[in-house]
Design an enzyme around this catalytic site. Structure first.
Site, PDB file in Angstrom:
ATOM      1  N   ASP A 154      38.476  50.798  34.026  1.00  0.00           N
ATOM      2  CA  ASP A 154      37.632  50.315  32.939  1.00  0.00           C
ATOM      3  C   ASP A 154      36.215  50.860  33.028  1.00  0.00           C
ATOM      4  OD1 ASP A 154      36.891  48.872  35.203  1.00  0.00           O
ATOM      5  OD2 ASP A 154      37.852  47.025  34.527  1.00  0.00           O
TER       6      ASP A 154
ATOM      7  N   ASN B 249      38.771  34.516  37.033  1.00  0.00           N
ATOM      8  CA  ASN B 249      39.563  33.978  35.930  1.00  0.00           C
ATOM      9  C   ASN B 249      40.940  34.630  35.863  1.00  0.00           C
ATOM     10  OD1 ASN B 249      39.007  36.533  35.038  1.00  0.00           O
ATOM     11  ND2 ASN B 249      37.787  35.929  33.264  1.00  0.00           N
TER      12      ASN B 249
ATOM     13  N   HIS C  65      41.525  37.906  35.749  1.00  0.00           N
ATOM     14  CA  HIS C  65      41.621  39.169  35.011  1.00  0.00           C
ATOM     15  C   HIS C  65      41.995  40.321  35.947  1.00  0.00           C
ATOM     16  CE1 HIS C  65      37.024  40.280  35.381  1.00  0.00           C
ATOM     17  NE2 HIS C  65      37.698  40.679  36.427  1.00  0.00           N
TER      18      HIS C  65
ATOM     19  N   GLU D 164      40.975  40.214  30.022  1.00  0.00           N
ATOM     20  CA  GLU D 164      40.497  38.849  30.172  1.00  0.00           C
ATOM     21  C   GLU D 164      41.549  37.845  29.697  1.00  0.00           C
ATOM     22  OE1 GLU D 164      38.051  38.655  31.944  1.00  0.00           O
ATOM     23  OE2 GLU D 164      36.187  39.434  31.163  1.00  0.00           O
TER      24      GLU D 164
END
Ligand code: PGA
Length: 251
Positions: free
Chosen positions: A67, A136, A138, A143
Site C-alpha cells: 500500500d 482493527n 486490517h 480496513e
C-alpha cells in the site's frame, strides 16, 4: 494455518527474515509482497545483515508493496516509498525497476490500481506475502468494512488507523485520510503468507483473526481460508492464544 509463538520482537524478526531468506534462496527470482509499519523493521534489518554477509541475493527479486498513502510525495518521509528505500532497498542489491509501490500521486487512481494488479499478474503472482496487522484487524490498508474489497483500490482510512499512524507524523491532522492498497483477493492469491505481530495492542486482532468469524469487519480473518499461512507472534501478541493447541489443530 500455523502459528509460531516467539518470546519477543527480535525473535519474531529473525524468524520472519529466515523465511524470506529461504524463499529467495529456493527461488532467486521470487516475487515478494512487502509490508511497511513498525512491525517489519526488524525483519528488514535482519535481511540486510544476511545480504551483507553474502548469504542472500536480491539481484533477480521482484517486489510489490501492499500500500501507499494517497497524495503524499514520494520524498515525503512518511511515504512508504521513502520508508522502503531508507529501511531496505537502499541497503540491498534489488534493482530499482523491480520494486513496485502503488503510486498514491497518480492522477487516475483507478487506472493505477488496475495497472498494479496487472503488473503483479505479469510477474507471475506473489510467491510470498509479508503482512503486519492493524489493531482493527486490517491487512494492507484493507480496513474493516461490510464487504471484502478484492483488488487494488482506493481506501478511506479507519479512524483507528489514522490515530495509530499519527505517531509517525507531527500531528494527527497530517495523517492522510486515504490510501491505495492491494485488495484481499490480491493478498489471498499469494502462494505463501507470513503475518507478523508484536505487542499487546495486537492481541485481540490476532485472537479474532485466528478464532473469530471470517468477516470483512476483521479483514485478517480471511487468512483462515489460505492454504499456506504462518503467523509469527510474540508473547504479548499471542497472549490470548493457547499456542500448543492451535499448532495441533491447524498443522
Ligand atoms: P504497525 O502496523 O506495524 O506499525 O503496527 C501494522 C499494520 O498496520 O499493518
Amino acid at each position: 494455518m500455523r502459528v509460531i509463538c516467539v518470546d519477543n520482537y527480535e525473535q519474531m524478526s529473525q524468524k520472519a527474515a529466515r523465511m524470506v531468506a529461504s524463499q529467495t534462496i529456493l527461488k532467486p527470482d521470487s516475487v515478494l509482497g512487502l509490508a511497511t509499519g513498525s512491525t517489519p523493521l526488524g525483519m528488514y534489518k535482519e535481511l540486510i545483515k544476511s545480504y551483507e554477509a553474502g548469504h542472500i541475493d536480491f539481484e533477480e527479486i521482484i517486489s510489490f508493496n501492499l500500500d501507499e498513502y494517497y497524495d503524499l510525495d514520494k520524498d515525503n518521509e512518511q511515504s512508504y516509498d521513502y520508508y522502503m528505500k531508507t529501511n531496505f532497498f537502499n541497503h540491498i542489491n534489488i534493482k530499482n525497476e523491480n520494486t513496485n509501490i502503488p503510486n498514491g500521486k497518480a492522477d487516475d487512481i483507478l487506472k493505477e490500481a488496475m495497472d498494479y494488479e496487472r503488473k503483479i499478474r505479469d510477474a507471475g503472482g506473489l510467491d510470498l506475502q509479508v503482512l503486519g496487522i492493524g489493531r482493527n484487524g486490517h491487512i494492507g490498508f484493507n480496513e474493516p468494512d461490510l464487504k471484502f474489497e478484492a483488488s487494488t483500490h482506493m481506501v478511506r482510512l479507519d479512524e483507528q488507523t489514522i490515530k495509530d499512524n499519527s505517531r509517525f507524523f507531527d500531528n494527527v491532522e497530517d495523517v492522510p485520510t486515504k490510501a491505495i492498497s492491494m485488495g484481499v483477493k490480491t493478498i489471498m492469491h499469494a502462494k505463501k503468507i507470513i503475518l507478523l505481530a508484536s505487542g499487546k495492542e495486537k492481541a485481540d486482532a490476532i485472537y479474532e483473526a485466528i478464532y473469530g468469524k471470517i468477516t470483512p469487519n476483521l479483514p485478517a480473518s480471511v487468512l483462515q481460508l489460505h492454504p499456506d499461512v504462518v503467523f509469527i507472534v510474540d508473547k504479548e501478541a499471542s497472549s490470548r492464544l493457547d499456542v500448543d493447541k492451535i499448532n495441533k489443530e491447524f498443522l
